[in-house]
Scaffold this motif. Sequence first.
Motif, short mmCIF file in Angstrom:
data_model
loop_
_atom_site.label_atom_id
_atom_site.label_comp_id
_atom_site.label_asym_id
_atom_site.label_seq_id
_atom_site.Cartn_x
_atom_site.Cartn_y
_atom_site.Cartn_z
N ALA A 83 41.16 45.74 38.70
CA ALA A 83 40.93 44.63 38.32
C ALA A 83 39.72 43.99 39.07
O ALA A 83 39.54 44.26 40.16
CB ALA A 83 41.99 43.57 38.58
N GLU A 92 44.78 47.22 31.87
CA GLU A 92 43.76 46.11 31.39
C GLU A 92 43.93 46.09 30.11
O GLU A 92 43.78 46.90 29.26
CB GLU A 92 42.31 46.70 31.88
N SER A 126 50.94 45.53 37.07
CA SER A 126 50.29 44.66 36.56
C SER A 126 49.59 44.63 35.47
O SER A 126 49.35 45.92 35.03
CB SER A 126 49.40 43.82 37.41
N TRP A 128 46.19 42.80 33.67
CA TRP A 128 45.20 41.85 33.91
C TRP A 128 44.04 41.97 32.63
O TRP A 128 44.10 42.82 31.83
CB TRP A 128 44.38 42.18 34.90
N PHE A 147 50.55 34.63 32.80
CA PHE A 147 49.32 34.99 33.29
C PHE A 147 48.83 34.11 34.29
O PHE A 147 48.94 32.73 33.96
CB PHE A 147 48.05 35.35 32.42
N ILE A 150 42.94 34.47 38.43
CA ILE A 150 42.33 35.25 39.66
C ILE A 150 41.07 34.70 39.99
O ILE A 150 40.88 34.66 41.34
CB ILE A 150 42.56 36.67 39.45
N VAL A 166 39.20 35.78 34.90
CA VAL A 166 40.13 36.90 35.15
C VAL A 166 41.41 36.26 35.23
O VAL A 166 41.79 35.50 36.24
CB VAL A 166 39.81 37.95 36.47
N GLY A 168 45.93 37.68 35.69
CA GLY A 168 46.68 38.76 35.86
C GLY A 168 48.17 38.31 35.63
O GLY A 168 48.52 37.03 35.78
#
Length: 176
Positions: A83, A92, A126, A128, A147, A150, A166, A168
Amino acid sequence: MLRIYPATPADLEALREVGCTTYREHFAHIWSPAGLQAFLDRDFSHDALRQSLETSDSPLWLLASDDNAQVVGLAKVNWSAPAPITGEAGAELRKIYFLKSAAGRGYGKRFMQFICDQAVERGERSLWLTVLKSNPDARRFYEAFGFKWIGEIPFKTDLAEIGMDVMGLELQRQDG
């Protein structure tokens, strides 16, 4: 009922068609016509899609079709990808697009749950993604799914510097 299935090389044309159509519907306004075409030629050309679908360590391309067997959406997931900002490896979600005509039917939530389940099965901890800063509806959808923000990374088109958020999601294995 939404049918979700992995795309194969036999699905290349359907993947290209829904990819180009959905991207134009949602993102044409951030590009010039020539810039948009260049992006689509790079991401959804027959050669790019064929190579992506046929590579042994390829991403997972998913298609979603409705009750009439019409492809209404797609997703692309890269496994164990670092990430941005954190560097933590996770699945991803590179793309998730639906035709505008398929909006409001709960397909996005079902697709997201399917992707999360696939990631957990693969042992990912995770998931992301990046979302355009200029797309608050998508960000709210991801937040409602759990989510967390980030940070930000740069993103620009041939018309503007837009930026990306971004986000996650920590995945939890369901025991039982």
